[in-house]
Design a protein around this motif. Structure first.
Motif, PDB file in Angstrom:
ATOM      1  N   ASN A  47      -6.625   3.911   1.031  1.00  0.00           N
ATOM      2  CA  ASN A  47      -7.417   4.874   0.264  1.00  0.00           C
ATOM      3  C   ASN A  47      -6.732   5.274  -1.032  1.00  0.00           C
ATOM      4  N   GLY A  48      -5.878   4.391  -1.533  1.00  0.00           N
ATOM      5  CA  GLY A  48      -5.174   4.671  -2.771  1.00  0.00           C
ATOM      6  C   GLY A  48      -6.021   4.406  -3.992  1.00  0.00           C
ATOM      7  N   PRO A  49      -5.408   4.419  -5.180  1.00  0.00           N
ATOM      8  CA  PRO A  49      -6.144   4.204  -6.429  1.00  0.00           C
ATOM      9  C   PRO A  49      -6.664   2.773  -6.588  1.00  0.00           C
ATOM     10  N   GLY A  50      -6.171   1.847  -5.795  1.00  0.00           N
ATOM     11  CA  GLY A  50      -6.648   0.460  -5.871  1.00  0.00           C
ATOM     12  C   GLY A  50      -5.920  -0.366  -6.916  1.00  0.00           C
ATOM     13  N   PHE A  51      -6.217  -1.663  -6.920  1.00  0.00           N
ATOM     14  CA  PHE A  51      -5.584  -2.581  -7.877  1.00  0.00           C
ATOM     15  C   PHE A  51      -6.128  -2.334  -9.274  1.00  0.00           C
TER      16      PHE A  51
ATOM     17  N   LEU B 229      -1.993   9.075   3.256  1.00  0.00           N
ATOM     18  CA  LEU B 229      -2.292   7.661   3.012  1.00  0.00           C
ATOM     19  C   LEU B 229      -2.913   7.066   4.270  1.00  0.00           C
ATOM     20  N   LYS B 230      -4.100   6.527   4.099  1.00  0.00           N
ATOM     21  CA  LYS B 230      -4.788   5.906   5.223  1.00  0.00           C
ATOM     22  C   LYS B 230      -4.807   4.378   5.029  1.00  0.00           C
ATOM     23  N   ILE B 231      -4.326   3.720   6.050  1.00  0.00           N
ATOM     24  CA  ILE B 231      -4.303   2.246   6.041  1.00  0.00           C
ATOM     25  C   ILE B 231      -5.046   1.763   7.272  1.00  0.00           C
TER      26      ILE B 231
ATOM     27  N   ASP C 266      -9.884  -6.806  -3.785  1.00  0.00           N
ATOM     28  CA  ASP C 266     -10.984  -5.989  -4.312  1.00  0.00           C
ATOM     29  C   ASP C 266     -10.514  -4.538  -4.460  1.00  0.00           C
ATOM     30  N   ARG C 267     -11.287  -3.766  -5.203  1.00  0.00           N
ATOM     31  CA  ARG C 267     -10.999  -2.339  -5.388  1.00  0.00           C
ATOM     32  C   ARG C 267     -12.280  -1.569  -5.081  1.00  0.00           C
ATOM     33  N   SER C 268     -12.323  -0.963  -3.908  1.00  0.00           N
ATOM     34  CA  SER C 268     -13.483  -0.186  -3.476  1.00  0.00           C
ATOM     35  C   SER C 268     -12.970   0.970  -2.624  1.00  0.00           C
TER      36      SER C 268
ATOM     37  N   ALA D 175       0.835  -1.211   0.000  1.00  0.00           N
ATOM     38  CA  ALA D 175       0.000   0.000   0.000  1.00  0.00           C
ATOM     39  C   ALA D 175       0.867   1.257   0.000  1.00  0.00           C
ATOM     40  N   VAL D 176       1.940   1.255   0.823  1.00  0.00           N
ATOM     41  CA  VAL D 176       2.831   2.421   0.864  1.00  0.00           C
ATOM     42  C   VAL D 176       3.479   2.652  -0.497  1.00  0.00           C
TER      43      VAL D 176
END
Length: 576
Positions: free
Chosen positions: A505-509, A481-483, A552-554, A470-471
């Motif tokens: 809270n990134g762009p996702g996979f 960046l929130k994890i 998942d990407r949400s 994620a980082v």
């Protein structure tokens, strides 16, 4: 003390022998006794016949001796021949004796000739009876003339045998003082009372022999049959080659020869009573069945068992391709063969699987070490330390070095298969703190874990790998960046499961990455996501097919891991 082992073959044979040997021994003894009794009965019957023949022969010989003795002692013509007579007187006296010979010979069926020899008067007269050739007559006459001239005490000699031509004859000589009367008996014509020949209708042999075992009559028959006669034997015996003969004999002291009766020895079964014959047949059948039983045991039990032992021995010597060949028709052996061959196939498959798992474990360990090294991450840390040194931020440098040392201690020293969840989360916090100290934009990491799960055993770097991912991929400039990490215990009808969730809270996979990750393609994901591939591979080795990953990407990336709640996993086992 351990008892000695014994093979099943020996045990079965031993059990069979316990029952069969005594019974077989009894049958053999009984049959031997029966045959011996039968032989004794046959011997008694035949011996009686031989004794009767001997009595008949000796009676005839006694009659002949009486006739000859009466002639020598009382006949006037015989007495005159003791003196030298004129040729005419000598002729008349011998003629008178010959007439008496002619009257006596027909009364003796075995008589061949009578002789009156008076060398003193040079007269040699004889009377023959039966089928005697002229050559044989001349040979007999020549032999007897020589005998009375050269031998002495002929009267004391008794009965004796002599071969003339191809036949043996029995002779008796009485007389003296230059006059001899001689009786010649043809042994080949000697018959038993009531029979017209020396052999009965069954072709049994009646013959005469010497005390040295030499046949005097029926020589050709004895030779062709391969019969070996015994000179002196009171007991019966069996002899012969192609055909066996049951032989009894009796010695005649008067004649000085043996009377022999040889009966063909192949009809003794007919003389047995029904009970003895039935037991003999039962004994033979039992022995045959015993061999048949052993053959069946050998073919259907011993041979398959030997094949099984031989196959196991070959497998023990390293030939795991060995198989048990179907032998015999025993259903249990067929089942054992099929089960054993199937077991060996399964062992080979498991061996291949174990080998592949071993390779997988080695590969996972290499990737695990690769994750631990991460040169780019440590280079960035060193650059940040250098920048802080230039800015003379010594307190931040000290704090950063302490945090880095804690992180490195965990990464370098931790080689356990599993570690407590609390240790994993503490390492995550250390990593996040390092990133917060290194990045211009801070990271907000929240952890929501039930305290009852702090000692839950999970593979090391499980959560840290996804936090690092994620980082690396979810950081957006000028955005915090929130994890979020959440661990929960779930219960359903299948059992208890642990749910580990990592959100950012990134762009996702990307769509392509989701396809790879949810499709379980380790080969493709390993190229760009070494850490994720390593985690999945280690989970597969530990939890096999009881684990599940969901990507998942949400509103960013979402990773969910489901594993069984296992209290038996400890963190002391090393990756091998």
């Amino acid at each position: 003390m351990m008892s000695r082992s014994i093979s099943s073959k020996k045990l079965i044979v031993l059990i069979m022998m316990i029952f069969t040997v005594p019974f077989t021994g009894f049958l053999l003894v009984y049959n031997f006794y029966t045959v011996n009794m039968l032989n004794n009965r046959i011997a008694e019957t035949n011996q009686s016949r031989v004794e009767f023949n001997r009595f008949y022969l000796e009676e005839n010989l006694h009659n002949v001796e009486n006739f000859m003795a009466n002639l020598v002692a009382n006949d006037r013509s015989y007495g005159r021949l003791r003196y030298e007579l004129t040729p005419l007187d000598a002729h008349l006296n011998t003629f008178s004796i010959l007439e008496k010979f002619k009257d006596f010979l027909p009364t003796q069926k075995t008589a061949a000739a009578l002789f009156i020899y008076t060398p003193k008067n040079e007269l040699y007269r004889k009377v023959f009876q039966g089928d005697i050739s002229s050559d044989e007559r001349e040979e007999v006459d020549h032999y007897l003339r020589k005998l009375v001239i050269t031998e002495t005490d002929l009267g004391q000699r008794g009965w004796f045998t002599q071969q003339v031509g191809a036949k043996n004859y029995l002779f008796r000589i009485l007389g003296g003082n230059g006059v001899f009367t001689i009786f010649m008996l043809d042994l080949s014509q000697a018959t038993t009372p009531g029979n017209s020949s020396k052999q009965d209708s069954s072709n049994d042999i009646f013959l005469y022999s010497t005390t040295q075992g030499e046949a005097l009559t029926s020589k050709k028959v004895v030779g062709d049959a391969g019969i070996v006669l015994k000179g002196n034997s009171d007991a019966y015996y069996i002899s012969g080659k192609a055909e066996r003969y049951f032989i009894v004999q009796s010695y005649s002291e008067n004649a000085g020869i043996n009377l022999v009766y040889a009966m063909r020895y192949h009809n003794f079964l007919g003389a047995m009573n029904p009970l003895s014959l039935s037991l003999l047949i039962a004994s033979i059948v039992f022995i045959i069945l015993l061999f048949v039983c052993f053959r069946l045991l050998k073919r259907n039990f011993f041979t398959p068992l030997s094949e099984l032992v031989s196959t196991i021995e070959r497998i023990r010597n390293g030939n795991i391709e060995a198989k048990i060949s179907p032998v015999g028709r025993i259903e249990e052996f067929e089942q054992v063969s099929e089960a054993f061959n199937a077991m060996m196939d399964q062992i080979k498959r498991l061996k291949i699987v174990a080998y592949e798992q071993k390779l997988e474990a080695h590969r996972a360990k290499l990737e695990y070490l690769q994750i631990q090294i991460r040169p780019h991450f440590f280079l960035n840390i060193l650059k940040n330390l250098y920048g802080l040194a230039e800015a003379e931020s010594y307190k931040r440098i000290q704090k950063m070095i302490l945090v880095l040392s804690d992180y490195l201690r965990f990464m370098i020293q931790e080689h356990a298969v599993t570690i407590p969840l609390s240790v994993e989360l503490r390492n995550v916090e250390t990593y996040v703190l390092l990133q917060q100290m290194s990045l211009s934009v801070p990271i907000n990491c929240t952890i929501d874990v039930d305290t009852a799960l702090n000692e839950l055993q999970i593979p090391p770097l499980t959560i840290l790998t996804f936090v690092e991912n994620a980082v690396k991929h979810a950081t957006v400039p000028h955005t915090t960046l929130k994890i979020h990490i959440k661990v929960r215990l779930l219960q359903n009808e299948d059992g208890e499961y642990i749910n580990i969730t990592i959100l950012d809270n990134g762009p996702g996979f990307s769509d392509e990455a989701l396809s790879w990750l949810n499709g379980g393609s380790d080969i493709q994901t390993a190229a760009q996501h070494v850490g994720i591939a390593n985690v999945r591979r280690r989970f597969a080795l530990i939890y096999e097919n009881k684990k599940m990953f969901y990507f998942d990407r949400s509103n960013g990336s979402c990773v969910e891991i489901f594993i069984p709640y296992r209290n038996d996993i400890v963190g002391t086992e090393q990756l091998r």
